[in-house]
Scaffold this motif. Structure first.
Motif, PDB file in Angstrom:
ATOM      1  N   ILE B 171       3.895  40.040 -32.966  1.00 20.71           N
ATOM      2  CA  ILE B 171       4.564  39.102 -33.860  1.00 20.71           C
ATOM      3  C   ILE B 171       3.733  37.825 -33.986  1.00 20.71           C
ATOM      4  CG2 ILE B 171       6.648  37.701 -34.177  1.00 20.71           C
ATOM      5  CD1 ILE B 171       8.239  39.834 -32.861  1.00 20.71           C
ATOM      6  N   GLU B 172       3.280  37.333 -32.845  1.00 15.58           N
ATOM      7  CA  GLU B 172       2.488  36.120 -32.846  1.00 15.58           C
ATOM      8  C   GLU B 172       1.106  36.371 -33.460  1.00 15.58           C
ATOM      9  OE1 GLU B 172       2.542  34.835 -28.873  1.00 15.58           O
ATOM     10  OE2 GLU B 172       1.951  32.795 -29.371  1.00 15.58           O
ATOM     11  N   GLN B 173       0.568  37.544 -33.111  1.00 16.46           N
ATOM     12  CA  GLN B 173      -0.765  37.848 -33.620  1.00 16.46           C
ATOM     13  C   GLN B 173      -0.774  37.925 -35.132  1.00 16.46           C
ATOM     14  OE1 GLN B 173      -1.346  41.028 -30.672  1.00 16.46           O
ATOM     15  NE2 GLN B 173      -3.512  40.511 -30.836  1.00 16.46           N
ATOM     16  N   ALA B 174       0.310  38.445 -35.683  1.00 17.78           N
ATOM     17  CA  ALA B 174       0.410  38.531 -37.132  1.00 17.78           C
ATOM     18  C   ALA B 174       0.270  37.146 -37.743  1.00 17.78           C
ATOM     19  CB  ALA B 174       1.755  39.156 -37.522  1.00 17.78           C
ATOM     20  N   ALA B 175       0.917  36.182 -37.131  1.00 19.22           N
ATOM     21  CA  ALA B 175       0.833  34.814 -37.636  1.00 19.22           C
ATOM     22  C   ALA B 175      -0.591  34.292 -37.521  1.00 19.22           C
ATOM     23  CB  ALA B 175       1.794  33.913 -36.869  1.00 19.22           C
ATOM     24  N   LEU B 176      -1.236  34.619 -36.391  1.00 22.91           N
ATOM     25  CA  LEU B 176      -2.609  34.154 -36.198  1.00 22.91           C
ATOM     26  C   LEU B 176      -3.529  34.753 -37.260  1.00 22.91           C
ATOM     27  CD1 LEU B 176      -3.003  34.329 -32.313  1.00 22.91           C
ATOM     28  CD2 LEU B 176      -2.774  32.293 -33.743  1.00 22.91           C
ATOM     29  N   VAL B 177      -3.318  36.039 -37.526  1.00 27.56           N
ATOM     30  CA  VAL B 177      -4.123  36.715 -38.538  1.00 27.56           C
ATOM     31  C   VAL B 177      -3.904  36.052 -39.901  1.00 27.56           C
ATOM     32  CG1 VAL B 177      -4.411  38.889 -39.820  1.00 27.56           C
ATOM     33  CG2 VAL B 177      -4.211  38.907 -37.316  1.00 27.56           C
ATOM     34  N   ASP B 178      -2.666  35.618 -40.155  1.00 24.39           N
ATOM     35  CA  ASP B 178      -2.367  34.947 -41.420  1.00 24.39           C
ATOM     36  C   ASP B 178      -2.936  33.543 -41.488  1.00 24.39           C
ATOM     37  OD1 ASP B 178      -1.091  37.140 -42.234  1.00 24.39           O
ATOM     38  OD2 ASP B 178       0.946  36.402 -41.888  1.00 24.39           O
ATOM     39  N   GLY B 179      -3.657  33.128 -40.451  1.00 22.89           N
ATOM     40  CA  GLY B 179      -4.335  31.837 -40.514  1.00 22.89           C
ATOM     41  C   GLY B 179      -3.626  30.707 -39.812  1.00 22.89           C
ATOM     42  N   ALA B 180      -2.532  31.033 -39.125  1.00 25.19           N
ATOM     43  CA  ALA B 180      -1.842  29.958 -38.399  1.00 25.19           C
ATOM     44  C   ALA B 180      -2.645  29.590 -37.159  1.00 25.19           C
ATOM     45  CB  ALA B 180      -0.450  30.414 -37.988  1.00 25.19           C
ATOM     46  N   SER B 181      -2.535  28.326 -36.726  1.00 26.86           N
ATOM     47  CA  SER B 181      -3.174  27.938 -35.475  1.00 26.86           C
ATOM     48  C   SER B 181      -2.304  28.436 -34.330  1.00 26.86           C
ATOM     49  CB  SER B 181      -3.324  26.419 -35.407  1.00 26.86           C
ATOM     50  OG  SER B 181      -2.037  25.838 -35.268  1.00 26.86           O
ATOM     51  N   ARG B 182      -2.874  28.389 -33.132  1.00 29.96           N
ATOM     52  CA  ARG B 182      -2.094  28.828 -31.975  1.00 29.96           C
ATOM     53  C   ARG B 182      -0.831  27.996 -31.828  1.00 29.96           C
ATOM     54  NH1 ARG B 182      -2.209  32.573 -28.532  1.00 29.96           N
ATOM     55  NH2 ARG B 182      -4.027  33.892 -28.670  1.00 29.96           N
ATOM     56  N   TRP B 183      -0.990  26.699 -32.028  1.00 33.26           N
ATOM     57  CA  TRP B 183       0.153  25.804 -31.921  1.00 33.26           C
ATOM     58  C   TRP B 183       1.211  26.175 -32.952  1.00 33.26           C
ATOM     59  CZ3 TRP B 183       3.120  22.904 -29.239  1.00 33.26           C
ATOM     60  CH2 TRP B 183       4.016  22.033 -29.869  1.00 33.26           C
ATOM     61  N   GLN B 184       0.763  26.431 -34.219  1.00 30.86           N
ATOM     62  CA  GLN B 184       1.722  26.782 -35.266  1.00 30.86           C
ATOM     63  C   GLN B 184       2.423  28.087 -34.938  1.00 30.86           C
ATOM     64  OE1 GLN B 184      -1.107  26.531 -38.451  1.00 30.86           O
ATOM     65  NE2 GLN B 184      -0.117  24.707 -39.335  1.00 30.86           N
ATOM     66  N   ALA B 185       1.643  29.034 -34.438  1.00 27.66           N
ATOM     67  CA  ALA B 185       2.243  30.323 -34.088  1.00 27.66           C
ATOM     68  C   ALA B 185       3.278  30.142 -32.986  1.00 27.66           C
ATOM     69  CB  ALA B 185       1.165  31.301 -33.627  1.00 27.66           C
ATOM     70  N   PHE B 186       2.939  29.282 -32.060  1.00 26.17           N
ATOM     71  CA  PHE B 186       3.870  29.009 -30.966  1.00 26.17           C
ATOM     72  C   PHE B 186       5.119  28.329 -31.507  1.00 26.17           C
ATOM     73  CE2 PHE B 186       5.413  25.688 -28.052  1.00 26.17           C
ATOM     74  CZ  PHE B 186       5.876  26.487 -27.025  1.00 26.17           C
ATOM     75  N   ARG B 187       4.866  27.302 -32.316  1.00 26.62           N
ATOM     76  CA  ARG B 187       5.940  26.437 -32.787  1.00 26.62           C
ATOM     77  C   ARG B 187       6.873  27.186 -33.742  1.00 26.62           C
ATOM     78  NH1 ARG B 187       9.275  24.243 -34.369  1.00 26.62           N
ATOM     79  NH2 ARG B 187       9.776  22.131 -35.023  1.00 26.62           N
ATOM     80  N   HIS B 188       6.300  27.989 -34.637  1.00 25.75           N
ATOM     81  CA  HIS B 188       7.129  28.584 -35.680  1.00 25.75           C
ATOM     82  C   HIS B 188       7.504  30.037 -35.429  1.00 25.75           C
ATOM     83  CE1 HIS B 188       6.796  24.966 -38.018  1.00 25.75           C
ATOM     84  NE2 HIS B 188       5.478  24.986 -37.893  1.00 25.75           N
ATOM     85  N   VAL B 189       6.823  30.659 -34.490  1.00 29.45           N
ATOM     86  CA  VAL B 189       7.158  32.067 -34.233  1.00 29.45           C
ATOM     87  C   VAL B 189       7.773  32.242 -32.842  1.00 29.45           C
ATOM     88  CG1 VAL B 189       6.265  34.404 -34.057  1.00 29.45           C
ATOM     89  CG2 VAL B 189       5.314  32.826 -35.762  1.00 29.45           C
ATOM     90  N   LEU B 190       7.021  31.812 -31.844  1.00 24.85           N
ATOM     91  CA  LEU B 190       7.459  32.086 -30.468  1.00 24.85           C
ATOM     92  C   LEU B 190       8.680  31.248 -30.075  1.00 24.85           C
ATOM     93  CD1 LEU B 190       6.588  33.894 -28.167  1.00 24.85           C
ATOM     94  CD2 LEU B 190       5.381  31.954 -27.194  1.00 24.85           C
ATOM     95  N   LEU B 191       8.625  29.959 -30.413  1.00 29.03           N
ATOM     96  CA  LEU B 191       9.701  29.062 -29.978  1.00 29.03           C
ATOM     97  C   LEU B 191      11.060  29.506 -30.525  1.00 29.03           C
ATOM     98  CD1 LEU B 191       9.651  26.706 -28.068  1.00 29.03           C
ATOM     99  CD2 LEU B 191       9.514  25.143 -30.005  1.00 29.03           C
TER     100      LEU B 191
END
Lengths: 300, 280, 451
Positions: B171-191
């Motif tokens: 789930i997080e990796q998908a966001a990263l692949v879409d160009g999100a930063s690690r922080w964004q992936a954390f903030r908008h996906v994981l959190l």
């Protein structure tokens, strides 16, 4: 899948080193700070255990004094009895309630309400808990003996006959901490993938085997957590015992926590108290090492 | 649904209700006691119902004794320490669950965290006292906030990592692949996906902070920084137990966290539905 | 997302709150601190001159009621704020131990129970009050000054303390001697001896009352009830050279007197009874006699809101035992000045003011227990406090203090545990004596008191 994901990633990641560097970059500042903050007092406690006020470094003398007191072993024995009554009841009870609520109660509102209600016994100041239970167990004006009397039963000396005093103090522990076990394990149950549960149910697995083979593996680390949390807390119970029995009758409820408190603050021998605490920590660590072999912290 | 299943279900409800009643009785008696007058409490035979809902004990605890200030301190310490503990636990759990941390590192962090709990507090309370005084935080709330944060890390770390382990990395990796930063992936996906975990941990950790006595007592000197349990402790003196005020103190200690939950009930309800992660 | 915002909001609130409360005091907590809360922290008050502020660590309960009443008067008279910080008995002790150990300057004055004096005296935690201008006053019984002097002017002195000069380290602000109470409506004559105490108790037990109410909860409570009996019956814990005597014949007899004879007339569960329970039994008219501390009288037995025996209870000094004397136990609360305090003279000035005869009288009118003989015997005060003259008498006799050793808390815990065990049927009185003696001997030897 979720499990395999991590393992697969570890071997198949192309930029592995950079990722691993990131682990340390992220972990170090926070973990390092906390580690240092928590370690300094620990080191100071160890130093305290090896010194004796103005006499300076005394080697293991404090440990010798600590281990030379027969009351220590008496208190360890009583603590073991207390733990043997309270811990299994709390863990099995908390686990049972968590499973029942998880399986039977479907309404989200009710689930949330029960979860919030379970924090109530934990938020009451310890001393107030002790006082309420004194009002329950006190032989002359306690409500329990009054109720026993009204229903034609014998009144019992809840606080000054050895087995009853132990049961009375342990019952307070059970009342206060079974809900805690439920809180942790119920939260843990939510991590169990519903697909696995559904698959098992389609296969006609019994309730027991569903628990044993699907839910238990997920709960295992949390059971380890709960077991050692409760064990560590049994070595810090204080106020309710103090209010109920003051450690009596005799030494029946002079548990390790009261004993160490007395050595530290009543006998004002903080060095010996620190030596005792270090011994407790060592014993807990050894016990943890053994138990975690059978109950690994990781499922994988 | 067959008859057998249905009766098991009813039996289970009854069993839970029975357990609930047993656990509720001391609470009921606590509330009853808080409304009794001193003369009622001195009656030779205690009653299960108060003569009247006498609020004198509450008035005394909150106003005459002025424990309102201590409650305020408790709320500040409880909330700050809870938030800090979760933030720190996240910072520690993230790398060991979401990144390829070695098995040994992971085991080290987890075992260390749990072992924090093994040392009886009596041994570290004086060292903490010395340190806190040296850094000039004695008798100030930040001291308690820091200490409580450390003490609650074992629970926060162990519970959080259990949840984080089960959130698929994809789930997080998908966001990263879409160009999100690690922080964004954390903030908008994981959190958002960790909401249940956060709330579960918040409730338990806050409860621990809220009732803590020993460190609150040793690390403070005046009502300026003392917390509510320190005040309540004073209601048992050498010669007297002020039963009704003690009980009122207990009830107040329950009501405030419940009120906080009520204020945040929307989040509690969405967070505590339990199992949101799975229904994807 | 919403959750994130909530968390951010909560952190902001919490941080602002914590900043506020460390910068300035929050809502005041005690009446005393209400006046005092303007000052930011105790340390800062060092700089304050004229006016200024004194922080007092006090015990929570009846014992500091008078002190709290004096605070606004002192503010009015001298312009000095008194911040009284209360903690219950055990907690106050651990608080003082840790504060002194760290040489912390938060408290300018500390209230302490007299058995704590050896510990604080041995550790050198307190200032010499003589050097600050406080001296003996003939209107206050000698024992009151003796108990605040370290090393002790009479009785055995701990080996480590023998060479130290005698200094006045504490001044009594709560004259407190354990006394005896009985129902004068049931027996017109006061029990003159412990034999009569027992005989009366048996008779009242037969009549359906609790005869002698034993305060028998483990450790400190049971020891407080027992020591006057032990001393009056001719026993003791130590002799003049710190040899343990709790297992000699007189001491054994005293233990057996408590755990066998008196117990037979006692309430159903002496082993878990503390002062609050004893007072309840007495106030309800269910008991006949017991020992009693002045500090507990007003909370129940003479509290018009709860007592059924207000005019039926008499207070007398501890009855005579086999020793031919009745020996009360002192439990004076003293005020001392920590060496670390930055307001030494201001603190001493308060003590002087507090000891003045007129202040003492006001103090007594506000539930304080004075130590001045002229105030204790003041006829205008005895109506409300019938035990005052008895207290004056008891202070003059003089009462015993608990052995002056910094090991007293340990000794008390040992003795209190063994007595409680005997009281609850876990062992005989003789066994309690032997077991306590063995442990106390080992302790005193390990601490260098005996060879």
């Amino acid at each position: 899948m979720t499990l395999g994901g991590r393992v697969g990633m570890r071997t198949g990641w192309s930029r592995r080193t950079r990722q691993e560097q990131l682990v340390y970059k992220l972990l170090l500042p926070v973990f390092g700070t906390v580690f240092v903050l928590a370690t300094i007092p620990f080191v100071m406690a160890v130093i305290e255990a090896l010194t004796a006020g103005p006499r300076g470094f005394v080697g293991l003398a404090n440990f010798e004094t600590a281990l030379g007191n027969p009351l220590l072993f008496e208190s360890i024995k009583q603590t073991a009895f207390y733990a043997a009554i309270a811990l299994p009841t709390e863990i099995l009870g908390g686990l049972g309630i968590a499973l029942l609520v998880h399986r039977v109660i479907r309404s989200p509102g009710l689930r949330a309400a029960i979860y919030v209600a379970a924090m109530i016994p934990i938020v009451i100041p310890q001393i107030a808990v002790g006082v309420v239970f004194r009002l329950v167990y006190q032989p002359d004006y306690g409500i329990l003996n009054v109720l026993l009397g009204r229903t034609g039963h014998d009144q019992l000396l809840w606080l000054s006959s050895p087995p009853l005093a132990m049961i009375a103090t342990a019952s307070v522990d059970i009342w206060q901490w079974t809900p805690f076990v439920y809180l942790v394990l119920f939260a843990g149950l939510q991590t169990v993938p519903s697909e696995s549960v559904e698959a098992a149910q389609v296969d006609g697995a019994s309730t027991w085997s569903q628990f044993r083979h699907i839910e238990l593996p997920y709960l295992r680390p949390l059971l380890l957590l709960v077991l050692f949390f409760r064990l560590a807390d049994v070595i810090r119970v204080f106020d309710h015992v103090y209010v109920l029995t003051g450690g009596g009758p005799g030494t029946t409820t002079q548990y390790l926590s009261l004993y160490i408190y007395r050595i530290g603050f009543q006998f004002t021998d903080l060095s010996q108290a620190s030596a005792l605490a270090v011994l407790v920590m060592a014993a807990m660590t050894i016990f943890y090492t053994i138990v975690s072999r059978f109950l690994p912290a990781d499922r994988g | 649904m067959n008859r057998g299943r249905r009766s098991t279900r009813i039996a289970t409800y009854l069993l839970l209700l029975g357990i609930g009643l047993i656990f509720a009785f001391p609470l009921y008696y606590l509330i009853v006691t808080s409304f009794k007058t001193k003369s009622e409490l001195f009656a030779a035979v205690p009653s299960l119902v108060p003569q009247a809902l006498n609020p004198a004990a509450y008035e005394s605890v909150l106003f005459t004794r002025g424990y309102t200030g201590l409650l305020f301190n408790s709320i500040v310490v409880g909330l700050s320490a809870t938030i800090l503990a979760i933030a720190v636990a996240f910072a520690i759990c993230y790398p060991i669950t979401r990144l390829p941390a070695s098995r040994r590192l992971r085991a080290f962090v987890l075992n260390w965290a749990l072992s924090l709990r093994f040392l009886p507090p009596i041994a570290v309370v004086i060292p903490y006292f010395t340190i806190i005084r040296t850094v000039g935080l004695y008798n100030q709330l930040p001291a308690l906030i820091v200490v409580y944060t450390i003490f609650n890390l074992p629970l926060a770390i162990w519970m959080l990592r259990g949840f984080l382990d089960e959130i698929p990395l994809e789930i997080e990796q998908a966001a990263l692949v879409d160009g999100a930063s690690r922080w964004q992936a954390f903030r908008h996906v994981l959190l958002p996906l960790s909401r249940t975990a956060i709330l579960a941990v918040v409730i338990i950790v806050f409860a621990f902070d809220w009732a803590e006595f020993l460190f609150a007592f040793i690390l403070t000197a005046t009502p300026q920084a003392q917390t509510f349990p320190v005040g309540v402790q004073g209601l048992v003196t050498q010669f007297e137990i002020i039963w009704n005020e003690m009980a009122a103190g207990g009830v107040i200690a329950i009501v405030i966290p419940l009120t906080l939950m009520l204020i945040a009930r929307r989040h509690v309800m969405t967070g505590l539905t339990f199992g949101v992660i799975r229904e994807k | 997302m919403r959750l994130g915002r909530l968390m951010a909001l909560l952190s902001a609130v919490a941080l602002i709150g914590s900043a506020c409360s460390s910068a300035a005091s929050p809502a005041a907590s005690t009446p005393a601190s209400a006046a005092a809360s303007a000052a930011a922290s105790a340390a800062a008050s060092a700089a304050a001159s004229g006016g200024g502020k004194l922080t007092i660590a006090a015990v929570q309960g009846g014992e500091d009621a008078g002190l709290k009443a004096l605070a606004p008067m002192y503010k009015a008279a001298k312009g000095v704020d008194l911040q009284i910080v209360e903690a219950p008995y055990d907690n106050l002790y651990s608080k003082l131990v840790s504060t002194f150990q760290a040489n912390d300057s938060t408290y300018d004055l500390v209230m302490m129970d007299d058995p704590w004096m050896p510990k604080f005296g041995t550790d050198g935690s307190l200032s010499d009050l003589g050097a600050l201008g406080i001296s003996r006053d003939p209107d206050i019984a000698d024992v009151v000054w003796d108990v605040g002097t370290w090393p002790p002017p009479r009785g055995p002195v701990p080996p480590s303390e023998k060479a130290k000069p005698k200094q006045l380290l504490g001044v009594t602000i709560v004259g407190n001697v354990e006394m005896f109470m009985y129902r004068k409506d049931l027996t017109p004559n006061a029990p003159a001896s412990y034999d009569e105490v027992l005989a009366n108790a048996k008779a009242q037990k037969a009549a359906g009352l609790t005869g002698y109410i034993i305060r028998g909860k483990a450790t400190n409570p049971v020891v407080a009830d027992f020591l006057p009996i032990l001393w009056s019956q001719g026993g003791d814990v130590f002799d003049e050279n710190w040899n343990t005597t709790i297992d000699n014949d007189a001491s054994k007899a005293a233990i057996n007197f408590l755990v066998n004879d008196l117990k037979a007339t006692a309430q159903s569960d002496p082993g878990s009874t503390d002062a609050a329970d004893r007072d309840k039994i007495m106030a309800n008219g269910q008991g006949y006699e017991s020992s009693v501390w002045p500090g507990e009288i007003n909370t129940a037995v003479l509290d018009p809101a709860v007592t059924k025996v207000k005019d039926k209870v008499a207070f007398i000094p501890i009855p005579k035992g086999k020793s031919g004397k009745g020996v009360g136990m002192m439990g004076n609360w003293m005020l001392g000045i920590p060496k670390a305090s930055k307001n030494q003279q201001a603190a001493a000035d308060f003590i002087k003011w507090m000891l003045q005869a007129d202040t003492q009288k006001t103090y007594a009118q506000n539930n304080g227990i004075p130590s001045r003989t002229s105030v204790l015997t003041d006829a205008s005060l005895t109506a409300a406090n019938p035990y005052f003259p008895v207290l004056a008498e008891a202070l003059k006799s003089p009462p015993n203090w608990r052995p002056r050793t910094d090991q007293w808390n340990a000794v008390e815990t040992i003795l209190g545990t063994e007595l409680n065990k005997a009281l609850t049927g876990g062992q005989t009185g003789d066994q309690a004596a032997t077991n306590a003696a063995t442990q106390i001997r080992a302790l005193m030897k390990s601490k260098g008191y005996t060879q």
